[in-house]
Design a protein around this motif. Structure first.
Motif, PDB file in Angstrom:
ATOM      1  N   LYS A 178       0.817  -1.212   0.000  1.00 27.13           N
ATOM      2  CA  LYS A 178       0.000   0.000   0.000  1.00 27.13           C
ATOM      3  C   LYS A 178       0.851   1.263   0.000  1.00 27.13           C
ATOM      4  CE  LYS A 178      -3.929  -2.026   2.501  1.00 27.13           C
ATOM      5  NZ  LYS A 178      -4.630  -2.059   3.805  1.00 27.13           N
ATOM      6  N   GLU A 179       1.970   1.222   0.714  1.00 25.22           N
ATOM      7  CA  GLU A 179       2.769   2.433   0.915  1.00 25.22           C
ATOM      8  C   GLU A 179       3.854   2.630  -0.140  1.00 25.22           C
ATOM      9  OE1 GLU A 179       4.273   2.237   4.879  1.00 25.22           O
ATOM     10  OE2 GLU A 179       2.324   2.700   5.811  1.00 25.22           O
ATOM     11  N   LYS A 180       4.268   1.565  -0.798  1.00 24.58           N
ATOM     12  CA  LYS A 180       5.342   1.666  -1.780  1.00 24.58           C
ATOM     13  C   LYS A 180       4.780   1.835  -3.190  1.00 24.58           C
ATOM     14  CE  LYS A 180       8.599   0.679   1.287  1.00 24.58           C
ATOM     15  NZ  LYS A 180       9.708   1.595   1.672  1.00 24.58           N
ATOM     16  N   GLU A 181       5.532   2.529  -4.012  1.00 27.34           N
ATOM     17  CA  GLU A 181       5.162   2.666  -5.417  1.00 27.34           C
ATOM     18  C   GLU A 181       5.803   1.585  -6.266  1.00 27.34           C
ATOM     19  OE1 GLU A 181       6.101   6.571  -6.750  1.00 27.34           O
ATOM     20  OE2 GLU A 181       4.546   7.535  -5.527  1.00 27.34           O
ATOM     21  N   GLN A 182       6.909   1.035  -5.773  1.00 24.46           N
ATOM     22  CA  GLN A 182       7.626   0.002  -6.512  1.00 24.46           C
ATOM     23  C   GLN A 182       8.001  -1.146  -5.588  1.00 24.46           C
ATOM     24  OE1 GLN A 182      11.778   0.553  -7.978  1.00 24.46           O
ATOM     25  NE2 GLN A 182      10.892   0.259 -10.018  1.00 24.46           N
ATOM     26  N   PHE A 183       7.824  -2.371  -6.094  1.00 26.65           N
ATOM     27  CA  PHE A 183       8.262  -3.541  -5.342  1.00 26.65           C
ATOM     28  C   PHE A 183       9.731  -3.797  -5.633  1.00 26.65           C
ATOM     29  CE2 PHE A 183       9.282  -8.018  -4.999  1.00 26.65           C
ATOM     30  CZ  PHE A 183       8.750  -8.365  -3.767  1.00 26.65           C
ATOM     31  N   GLN A 184      10.520  -3.967  -4.576  1.00 26.22           N
ATOM     32  CA  GLN A 184      11.929  -4.330  -4.710  1.00 26.22           C
ATOM     33  C   GLN A 184      12.175  -5.519  -3.788  1.00 26.22           C
ATOM     34  OE1 GLN A 184      14.389  -0.914  -3.959  1.00 26.22           O
ATOM     35  NE2 GLN A 184      13.539   0.254  -5.670  1.00 26.22           N
ATOM     36  N   LEU A 185      12.618  -6.598  -4.363  1.00 27.60           N
ATOM     37  CA  LEU A 185      12.728  -7.861  -3.639  1.00 27.60           C
ATOM     38  C   LEU A 185      13.557  -7.746  -2.366  1.00 27.60           C
ATOM     39  CD1 LEU A 185      12.141 -10.922  -3.606  1.00 27.60           C
ATOM     40  CD2 LEU A 185      14.259 -11.237  -4.894  1.00 27.60           C
ATOM     41  N   GLU A 186      14.744  -7.183  -2.465  1.00 28.19           N
ATOM     42  CA  GLU A 186      15.626  -7.098  -1.302  1.00 28.19           C
ATOM     43  C   GLU A 186      15.032  -6.212  -0.219  1.00 28.19           C
ATOM     44  OE1 GLU A 186      18.166  -8.932  -0.755  1.00 28.19           O
ATOM     45  OE2 GLU A 186      18.238  -9.847  -2.747  1.00 28.19           O
ATOM     46  N   GLU A 187      14.429  -5.101  -0.637  1.00 28.97           N
ATOM     47  CA  GLU A 187      13.815  -4.178   0.316  1.00 28.97           C
ATOM     48  C   GLU A 187      12.645  -4.855   1.020  1.00 28.97           C
ATOM     49  OE1 GLU A 187      12.553   0.358  -0.230  1.00 28.97           O
ATOM     50  OE2 GLU A 187      11.054  -1.027  -1.080  1.00 28.97           O
ATOM     51  N   PHE A 188      11.793  -5.534   0.261  1.00 27.42           N
ATOM     52  CA  PHE A 188      10.651  -6.221   0.843  1.00 27.42           C
ATOM     53  C   PHE A 188      11.099  -7.277   1.848  1.00 27.42           C
ATOM     54  CE2 PHE A 188       7.964 -10.028   0.785  1.00 27.42           C
ATOM     55  CZ  PHE A 188       6.752  -9.499   1.213  1.00 27.42           C
ATOM     56  N   ALA A 189      12.087  -8.069   1.461  1.00 28.56           N
ATOM     57  CA  ALA A 189      12.567  -9.141   2.329  1.00 28.56           C
ATOM     58  C   ALA A 189      13.108  -8.580   3.647  1.00 28.56           C
ATOM     59  CB  ALA A 189      13.644  -9.944   1.610  1.00 28.56           C
TER      60      ALA A 189
END
Length: 350
Positions: free
Chosen positions: A251-262
């Motif tokens: 909801k808060e991010k505009e882009q999914f980034q695998l390392e950041e999400f993990a």
């Protein structure tokens, strides 16, 4: 966002009646387009055709096992875009093609509406579009009318303009990739409904950010609910907490980034490695490509809200909705009653 703003944009409009060919129901073809002279009727038709697509960010493209040019609907729509004067002939071709594939015994006869829109706003871009819509179900409507000095009630069959049974919009853009196509199928949970997408249209989902967002959300849900409990001692409250953190990220991010999400959502290095391994397994099992980075689709996330269920069901006695701080919930076991329990901490009761 999809929008047709003006009645004038509904430039050509024709109606055919398509029966079930396996039951010897007829195919009735109009000889010429319908002249829309009543503004109220035109507005109602626009609502009926366009409203179901307005918040639909999911797109498809035409395909064919041999070559794209052999996809019939792709070919007929290309002919309309190339020559608007061929609209009636191409609409007949479309109706015949649908009749050919209307063979399942549960497919209902219905009116087939084919429309040429001179202007259609698609995600901020103005393009031509061809609409193909089918109504299969009729509703009964009460009619209250004045007869002399008394009111009377009767009924009639009609189409509910809030319930489009089947439809698609083909936008005149990205032709080489199979056009950009929106599809509605309100009966898609039933076996006979596959004829609309698979047999008649022959479309597949586009590999865009809507599809990528939807895929990653489902992947995360299965990882939290299936893989993690196999590897770690996790109760349902822990799972809900992880799902809530996942939902917050999307909801808060505009882009999914695998390392950041993990890092932000999982945190634990072992869980991160397990997630990456599960992602590889998920891609192979479902034959999907899940990139490390992609723009998060708002419409896809809105549709996937149901995935993030924050309800903790305790036997048949309690449903606890968990929306916030996991640390305010404690789980334990009461030896006297031989039962498990949750302890909830809060400041005020509302």
């Amino acid at each position: 966002m999809i929008n047709v703003q003006q009645i004038q944009d509904l430039e050509r409009f024709i109606i055919h009646k398509v029966g079930n060919s396996s039951q010897d129901e007829p195919l009735l073809l109009s000889q010429q387009p319908f002249e829309l002279q009543d503004e109220t009727v035109a507005n109602l038709l626009l609502t009926y055709f366009i409203q179901p697509f307005t918040n639909n960010g999911e797109y498809f493209r035409f395909t064919h096992e041999a070559e794209l040019e052999l996809n019939e609907i792709y070919k007929y729509c290309s002919n309309i875009f190339a020559d608007k004067d061929s609209f009636t002939d191409q609409s007949v071709n479309i109706a015949k093609h649908l009749y050919k594939h209307s063979t399942h015994p549960k497919i209902k006869a219905g009116e087939l509406y084919i429309v040429y829109f001179s202007k259609c706003l698609v995600d901020g871009e103005e393009v031509e579009a061809v609409g193909i819509f089918k109504s299969e179900n009729k509703d009964k409507y009460l009619k209250v009318f004045l007869n002399s000095d008394n009111y009377e009630v009767n009924y009639d069959d009609g189409i509910n303009i809030s319930k489009l049974d089947k439809g698609c919009l083909i936008y005149n853009m990205e032709k080489e990739e199979g056009y950009k196509v929106s599809v509605i199928d309100s009966r898609n949970k039933e076996n006979e409904a596959v004829y609309w997408k698979d047999a008649f249209l022959q479309v597949v989902r586009r590999e865009d950010n809507y599809h990528q967002t939807e895929t990653m959300v489902n992947l995360c849900k299965q990882f939290v609910e299936q893989r993690l409990p196999e590897e770690y001692e996790m109760n349902r409250a822990d799972q809900i907490d992880l799902l809530n953190r996942t939902a917050t990220y999307f909801k808060e991010k505009e882009q999914f980034q695998l390392e950041e999400f993990a890092t932000e959502v999982l945190g634990n290095q072992d869980a991160i490695e397990s997630f990456k391994e599960y992602r590889e397994h998920y891609q192979q099992e479902y034959r999907l490509d899940v990139p490390d980075e992609f723009d998060i689709s708002g419409p896809a996330m809105k549709k996937q809200q149901r995935v993030f269920k924050s309800v903790l069901k305790l036997d048949r006695n309690f449903h606890v909705y968990i929306h916030g701080n996991r640390e305010l919930i404690e789980r334990g076991f009461d030896e006297a009653s031989n039962m498990q329990y949750y302890k909830l901490f809060f400041e005020e009761e509302k």
